[in-house]
Design an enzyme around this catalytic site. Structure first.
Site, PDB file in Angstrom:
ATOM      1  CB  THR A 177     -13.641   6.538   6.815  1.00  0.00           C
ATOM      2  OG1 THR A 177     -12.648   5.502   6.830  1.00  0.00           O
ATOM      3  CG2 THR A 177     -12.989   7.869   6.456  1.00  0.00           C
ATOM      4  CE1 TYR A 235      -3.653   2.575   0.970  1.00  0.00           C
ATOM      5  CE2 TYR A 235      -2.077   3.296   2.636  1.00  0.00           C
ATOM      6  CZ  TYR A 235      -3.240   3.500   1.918  1.00  0.00           C
ATOM      7  OH  TYR A 235      -3.986   4.640   2.137  1.00  0.00           O
TER       8      TYR A 235
END
Length: 250
Positions: free
Chosen positions: A191, A156
């Site tokens: 989130t 990532y």
């Protein structure tokens, strides 16, 4: 609705939730017509519903941003509906944890596809649309992870670091054409990804952030909105860290 995006058409990938949804709503509140792209249909349509109920204008296009034909179709449909593309937020992406030596090759390739290839594909089709208008503004989603070393998120981090480098190269290529291209690198943001985190984890993370809190989707949305607005007309090729000061203190 009227404001900084009056008369502009904005495209947001990954607009079905979190930062993408908040940014799509922010564009609409400032007078923009928003095209929302995501794989999840109900969630993408919910973003449209929220915008329309608030008096804005939006449309949803189901899109897998790792597939060239689907990205091309997304931009084509934007042009068919609105006749132009002024701003884009290439936000879609995800992160899968795993130690580098334990990652399967397929895992690595998926991280590159979702987080880096997807941004290249979006640029590939958004830039020609903006060249037709002679100007435009694009913001790519990088990450704090692409700036700092993050254990267990090597793939990532590599992809997000690549987004920052791709952003600089694209900005240099198209500055003379009136197209500004920047990136944002959020830190910890509250989130749905945190929904399954252990109790108290967010509070613990906040203690390591100089501003003593985690970010909210609107913190990122406001920065993206600024980068796409005339107020940032002399800004291109930048990677803006939005992390409460974390990268400056580590």
């Amino acid at each position: 609705m009227s404001g900084r995006m009056d008369g502009k058409v904005a495209l947001v990938t990954g607009g079905s939730s979190g930062i993408g949804r908040a940014t799509a709503i922010a564009f609409a509140k400032e007078g923009g017509k928003v095209v929302i792209a995501a794989r999840r249909v109900p969630e993408g349509e919910e973003t449209v519903r929220q915008i329309v109920e608030a008096g804005g204008e939006a449309t949803f296009v189901q899109t897998d941003v790792t597939q060239a034909l689907e990205v091309q179709t997304l931009v084509d449909r934007t042009l068919e509906r609105y006749g132009r593309l002024d701003c884009a937020f290439n936000n879609a992406g995800s992160g899968k944890p795993g130690k580098l030596i334990e990652l399967a090759e397929a895992d690595w390739e998926q991280e590159m596809a979702v987080n880096l290839k997807s941004v290249w594909l979006c640029l590939k089709y958004e830039i020609p649309a903006m060249l037709r208008s002679g100007k435009g503004a694009i913001v790519n989603m990088s990450s704090q992870g692409g700036i700092l070393g993050v254990p267990n998120y090597g793939a990532y981090a590599a992809a997000k670091g690549g987004v920052a480098a791709l952003t600089r190269a694209a900005a240099a290529e198209y500055a003379a054409n009136g197209i500004r291209i920047n990136a944002v690198s959020p830190g910890a943001v509250e989130t749905e990804l945190w929904a399954n985190a252990p109790a108290g984890m967010l509070e613990q993370v906040a203690t390591g952030i100089p501003l003593q809190r985690v970010g909210q989707p609107n913190d990122i949305a406001e920065a993206v909105l600024w980068l796409c607005s005339a107020a940032a007309g002399f800004v291109t090729g930048q990677n803006l860290a939005i992390d409460g000061g974390y990268t400056t203190s580590n």
